[in-house]
Design a protein around this motif. Structure first.
Motif, PDB file in Angstrom:
ATOM      1  N   HIS A 196     -11.062  59.914 -28.913  1.00  0.00           N
ATOM      2  CA  HIS A 196      -9.894  59.974 -29.792  1.00  0.00           C
ATOM      3  C   HIS A 196      -8.648  60.364 -29.009  1.00  0.00           C
ATOM      4  O   HIS A 196      -7.573  59.771 -29.171  1.00  0.00           O
ATOM      5  CB  HIS A 196     -10.146  60.972 -30.919  1.00  0.00           C
ATOM      6  N   GLN A 197      -8.780  61.343 -28.136  1.00  0.00           N
ATOM      7  CA  GLN A 197      -7.631  61.791 -27.342  1.00  0.00           C
ATOM      8  C   GLN A 197      -7.138  60.673 -26.431  1.00  0.00           C
ATOM      9  O   GLN A 197      -5.926  60.423 -26.323  1.00  0.00           O
ATOM     10  CB  GLN A 197      -8.028  63.021 -26.516  1.00  0.00           C
ATOM     11  N   ALA A 198      -8.070  59.983 -25.783  1.00  0.00           N
ATOM     12  CA  ALA A 198      -7.685  58.895 -24.874  1.00  0.00           C
ATOM     13  C   ALA A 198      -6.991  57.766 -25.625  1.00  0.00           C
ATOM     14  O   ALA A 198      -5.963  57.242 -25.183  1.00  0.00           O
ATOM     15  CB  ALA A 198      -8.920  58.367 -24.142  1.00  0.00           C
ATOM     16  N   LEU A 199      -7.532  57.377 -26.781  1.00  0.00           N
ATOM     17  CA  LEU A 199      -6.939  56.280 -27.540  1.00  0.00           C
ATOM     18  C   LEU A 199      -5.585  56.671 -28.127  1.00  0.00           C
ATOM     19  O   LEU A 199      -4.671  55.842 -28.192  1.00  0.00           O
ATOM     20  CB  LEU A 199      -7.888  55.829 -28.649  1.00  0.00           C
ATOM     21  N   THR A 200      -5.448  57.915 -28.544  1.00  0.00           N
ATOM     22  CA  THR A 200      -4.153  58.371 -29.051  1.00  0.00           C
ATOM     23  C   THR A 200      -3.093  58.289 -27.963  1.00  0.00           C
ATOM     24  O   THR A 200      -1.993  57.746 -28.176  1.00  0.00           O
ATOM     25  CB  THR A 200      -4.255  59.813 -29.591  1.00  0.00           C
ATOM     26  N   GLU A 201      -3.412  58.797 -26.793  1.00  0.00           N
ATOM     27  CA  GLU A 201      -2.453  58.749 -25.692  1.00  0.00           C
ATOM     28  C   GLU A 201      -2.158  57.316 -25.281  1.00  0.00           C
ATOM     29  O   GLU A 201      -1.005  56.954 -24.997  1.00  0.00           O
ATOM     30  CB  GLU A 201      -2.987  59.550 -24.507  1.00  0.00           C
ATOM     31  N   GLY A 202      -3.183  56.477 -25.281  1.00  0.00           N
ATOM     32  CA  GLY A 202      -2.989  55.083 -24.887  1.00  0.00           C
ATOM     33  C   GLY A 202      -2.146  54.314 -25.884  1.00  0.00           C
ATOM     34  O   GLY A 202      -1.239  53.554 -25.500  1.00  0.00           O
ATOM     35  N   MET A 203      -2.413  54.479 -27.191  1.00  0.00           N
ATOM     36  CA  MET A 203      -1.632  53.763 -28.206  1.00  0.00           C
ATOM     37  C   MET A 203      -0.186  54.248 -28.237  1.00  0.00           C
ATOM     38  O   MET A 203       0.755  53.446 -28.398  1.00  0.00           O
ATOM     39  CB  MET A 203      -2.288  53.937 -29.573  1.00  0.00           C
ATOM     40  N   GLN A 204       0.023  55.539 -28.060  1.00  0.00           N
ATOM     41  CA  GLN A 204       1.391  56.053 -28.004  1.00  0.00           C
ATOM     42  C   GLN A 204       2.141  55.475 -26.811  1.00  0.00           C
ATOM     43  O   GLN A 204       3.330  55.121 -26.917  1.00  0.00           O
ATOM     44  CB  GLN A 204       1.376  57.583 -27.938  1.00  0.00           C
ATOM     45  N   ALA A 205       1.455  55.338 -25.691  1.00  0.00           N
ATOM     46  CA  ALA A 205       2.088  54.758 -24.507  1.00  0.00           C
ATOM     47  C   ALA A 205       2.425  53.277 -24.726  1.00  0.00           C
ATOM     48  O   ALA A 205       3.493  52.809 -24.318  1.00  0.00           O
ATOM     49  CB  ALA A 205       1.166  54.921 -23.293  1.00  0.00           C
ATOM     50  N   LEU A 206       1.517  52.534 -25.366  1.00  0.00           N
ATOM     51  CA  LEU A 206       1.793  51.122 -25.639  1.00  0.00           C
ATOM     52  C   LEU A 206       3.011  50.967 -26.535  1.00  0.00           C
ATOM     53  O   LEU A 206       3.832  50.061 -26.333  1.00  0.00           O
ATOM     54  CB  LEU A 206       0.578  50.465 -26.298  1.00  0.00           C
ATOM     55  N   TYR A 207       3.143  51.846 -27.517  1.00  0.00           N
ATOM     56  CA  TYR A 207       4.317  51.755 -28.397  1.00  0.00           C
ATOM     57  C   TYR A 207       5.583  52.157 -27.646  1.00  0.00           C
ATOM     58  O   TYR A 207       6.619  51.473 -27.735  1.00  0.00           O
ATOM     59  CB  TYR A 207       4.148  52.638 -29.628  1.00  0.00           C
ATOM     60  N   ARG A 208       5.518  53.244 -26.922  1.00  0.00           N
ATOM     61  CA  ARG A 208       6.689  53.783 -26.228  1.00  0.00           C
ATOM     62  C   ARG A 208       7.266  52.771 -25.232  1.00  0.00           C
ATOM     63  O   ARG A 208       8.489  52.644 -25.084  1.00  0.00           O
ATOM     64  CB  ARG A 208       6.300  55.078 -25.514  1.00  0.00           C
ATOM     65  N   THR A 209       6.414  52.011 -24.578  1.00  0.00           N
ATOM     66  CA  THR A 209       6.862  51.038 -23.579  1.00  0.00           C
ATOM     67  C   THR A 209       7.178  49.666 -24.175  1.00  0.00           C
ATOM     68  O   THR A 209       7.614  48.772 -23.452  1.00  0.00           O
ATOM     69  CB  THR A 209       5.778  50.860 -22.505  1.00  0.00           C
ATOM     70  N   GLY A 210       6.964  49.494 -25.484  1.00  0.00           N
ATOM     71  CA  GLY A 210       7.223  48.203 -26.121  1.00  0.00           C
ATOM     72  C   GLY A 210       6.083  47.212 -25.987  1.00  0.00           C
ATOM     73  O   GLY A 210       6.160  46.093 -26.508  1.00  0.00           O
ATOM     74  N   LYS A 211       4.993  47.615 -25.323  1.00  0.00           N
ATOM     75  CA  LYS A 211       3.900  46.673 -25.073  1.00  0.00           C
ATOM     76  C   LYS A 211       3.116  46.339 -26.345  1.00  0.00           C
ATOM     77  O   LYS A 211       2.564  45.242 -26.456  1.00  0.00           O
ATOM     78  CB  LYS A 211       2.961  47.234 -23.997  1.00  0.00           C
ATOM     79  N   LEU A 212       3.083  47.267 -27.301  1.00  0.00           N
ATOM     80  CA  LEU A 212       2.329  47.000 -28.527  1.00  0.00           C
ATOM     81  C   LEU A 212       3.003  45.905 -29.346  1.00  0.00           C
ATOM     82  O   LEU A 212       2.347  44.983 -29.826  1.00  0.00           O
ATOM     83  CB  LEU A 212       2.192  48.282 -29.355  1.00  0.00           C
ATOM     84  N   GLN A 213       4.329  45.983 -29.476  1.00  0.00           N
ATOM     85  CA  GLN A 213       5.030  44.921 -30.200  1.00  0.00           C
ATOM     86  C   GLN A 213       4.955  43.609 -29.427  1.00  0.00           C
ATOM     87  O   GLN A 213       4.793  42.544 -30.036  1.00  0.00           O
ATOM     88  CB  GLN A 213       6.487  45.297 -30.463  1.00  0.00           C
ATOM     89  N   THR A 214       5.060  43.653 -28.125  1.00  0.00           N
ATOM     90  CA  THR A 214       4.948  42.440 -27.320  1.00  0.00           C
ATOM     91  C   THR A 214       3.593  41.777 -27.520  1.00  0.00           C
ATOM     92  O   THR A 214       3.494  40.546 -27.648  1.00  0.00           O
ATOM     93  CB  THR A 214       5.162  42.763 -25.830  1.00  0.00           C
ATOM     94  N   LEU A 215       2.545  42.585 -27.551  1.00  0.00           N
ATOM     95  CA  LEU A 215       1.200  42.061 -27.770  1.00  0.00           C
ATOM     96  C   LEU A 215       1.086  41.426 -29.152  1.00  0.00           C
ATOM     97  O   LEU A 215       0.492  40.349 -29.305  1.00  0.00           O
ATOM     98  CB  LEU A 215       0.182  43.190 -27.608  1.00  0.00           C
ATOM     99  N   LEU A 216       1.667  42.060 -30.157  1.00  0.00           N
ATOM    100  CA  LEU A 216       1.663  41.489 -31.502  1.00  0.00           C
ATOM    101  C   LEU A 216       2.405  40.154 -31.529  1.00  0.00           C
ATOM    102  O   LEU A 216       1.923  39.165 -32.081  1.00  0.00           O
ATOM    103  CB  LEU A 216       2.321  42.462 -32.482  1.00  0.00           C
ATOM    104  N   GLU A 217       3.583  40.131 -30.960  1.00  0.00           N
ATOM    105  CA  GLU A 217       4.414  38.927 -31.006  1.00  0.00           C
ATOM    106  C   GLU A 217       3.768  37.756 -30.285  1.00  0.00           C
ATOM    107  O   GLU A 217       4.022  36.591 -30.623  1.00  0.00           O
ATOM    108  CB  GLU A 217       5.790  39.220 -30.414  1.00  0.00           C
ATOM    109  N   ALA A 218       2.935  38.047 -29.286  1.00  0.00           N
ATOM    110  CA  ALA A 218       2.268  36.990 -28.531  1.00  0.00           C
ATOM    111  C   ALA A 218       1.059  36.422 -29.261  1.00  0.00           C
ATOM    112  O   ALA A 218       0.523  35.375 -28.862  1.00  0.00           O
ATOM    113  CB  ALA A 218       1.829  37.523 -27.164  1.00  0.00           C
ATOM    114  N   ASN A 219       0.619  37.074 -30.340  1.00  0.00           N
ATOM    115  CA  ASN A 219      -0.570  36.639 -31.058  1.00  0.00           C
ATOM    116  C   ASN A 219      -0.243  35.469 -31.970  1.00  0.00           C
ATOM    117  O   ASN A 219       0.762  35.478 -32.683  1.00  0.00           O
ATOM    118  CB  ASN A 219      -1.123  37.810 -31.870  1.00  0.00           C
ATOM    119  N   SER A 220      -1.086  34.463 -31.994  1.00  0.00           N
ATOM    120  CA  SER A 220      -0.792  33.254 -32.759  1.00  0.00           C
ATOM    121  C   SER A 220      -0.714  33.517 -34.263  1.00  0.00           C
ATOM    122  O   SER A 220       0.131  32.932 -34.964  1.00  0.00           O
ATOM    123  CB  SER A 220      -1.841  32.170 -32.471  1.00  0.00           C
ATOM    124  N   ALA A 221      -1.567  34.394 -34.782  1.00  0.00           N
ATOM    125  CA  ALA A 221      -1.532  34.696 -36.219  1.00  0.00           C
ATOM    126  C   ALA A 221      -0.224  35.386 -36.591  1.00  0.00           C
ATOM    127  O   ALA A 221       0.361  35.101 -37.644  1.00  0.00           O
ATOM    128  CB  ALA A 221      -2.725  35.563 -36.603  1.00  0.00           C
TER     129      ALA A 221
END
Length: 260
Positions: A196-221
């Motif tokens: 849980h700690q690792a995933l929390t830190e990882g997801m927060q980092a993906l959001y903070r760097t903009g990578k989470l939205q980039t990953l979403l936008e690249a998805n075909s759905a």
């Protein structure tokens, strides 16, 4: 990790999101997919014991957040979970074109998966909710066993692409946008706080760097939904918030999809 969506575009997004979150955490973890189909109640029981799998992706509720360890970064950044489109029989489109408010929408029954956490949101808002398994609901909608199948913004078009081959009268409604505060989280078995700690830190980092939205936008759905939904042209109907923790309300406000 449990996944009921491994084969579709959003399933692939979830898998890649998990991979990148673990990588961003800096902790050396690998994961595999537990593929047996089951209803949500059984999935949650398995997650509780943490033996068959120890991570699941699930719509949140106060009960789930007390029972499991939530990674409080909404995986679709609010847009894909709180914003709902409707799958329904195509012949209902003319009626739905005239729906203008919650009272008018309440005339229609809603299909939801057994034990899904947003069932209570719909019932609290005055709707008759019919429950069944995820895949059964598409056929039930097409056959008129209920009126409207509420789907996430990013789910509706992808699922229509898949299931309309079997049920050609199934359609994505063009008129309405239903909204309620809601989040889909990664939940971790309480027996694995270090994950849980690792995933929390990882997801927060993906959001903070903009990578989470980039990953979403690249998805075909996601790309299909944003291109086809015409959100500004739809009649928006808001359902009242229900059974949301203050922590999730704060997460929904903080972790947002930035529309261009």
């Amino acid at each position: 990790m449990d996944s009921t969506k491994k084969g579709d575009a959003l399933g692939q997004y979830r898998i890649e999101m998990m991979r990148q979150a673990l990588e961003a955490s800096g902790v050396d973890y690998t994961f595999s997919i537990y593929e047996d189909l089951m209803n949500q109640a059984r999935r949650m029981s398995y997650l509780d014991e943490g033996k068959r799998f120890n991570v699941a992706i699930q719509g949140t509720s106060k009960t789930f957040e007390e029972r499991f360890l939530p990674v409080r970064v909404p995986i679709y950044l609010g847009l894909g979970s709180g914003y709902r489109l409707i799958l329904m029989r195509s012949e209902l489109q003319a009626e739905l074109n005239g729906v203008r408010n919650l009272k008018m929408l309440q005339q229609y029954s809603i299909g939801q998966g057994t034990a899904w956490s947003d069932i209570d949101i719909w019932r609290n808002a005055g709707f008759n909710v019919i429950e069944s398994s995820y895949k059964n609901l598409f056929g039930m909608a097409a056959k008129g066993r209920f009126d409207l199948y509420s789907r996430g913004l990013f789910e509706a078009y992808e699922e229509h692409r898949i299931f309309s081959q079997q049920f050609p009268n199934l359609a994505v409604d063009k008129a309405l946008l239903v909204y309620y505060p809601f989040a889909i989280y990664i939940f971790v078995s309480p027996k694995y706080p270090e994950i849980h700690q690792a995933l929390t830190e990882g997801m927060q980092a993906l959001y903070r760097t903009g990578k989470l939205q980039t990953l979403l936008e690249a998805n075909s759905a996601v790309a299909t939904a944003l291109a086809q939904a015409n959100l500004q042209q739809r009649q928006r109907i808001d359902l009242p918030a229900y059974n949301m923790t203050p922590e999730s309300e704060a997460a929904i406000r903080h972790y947002v999809f930035k529309l261009q």
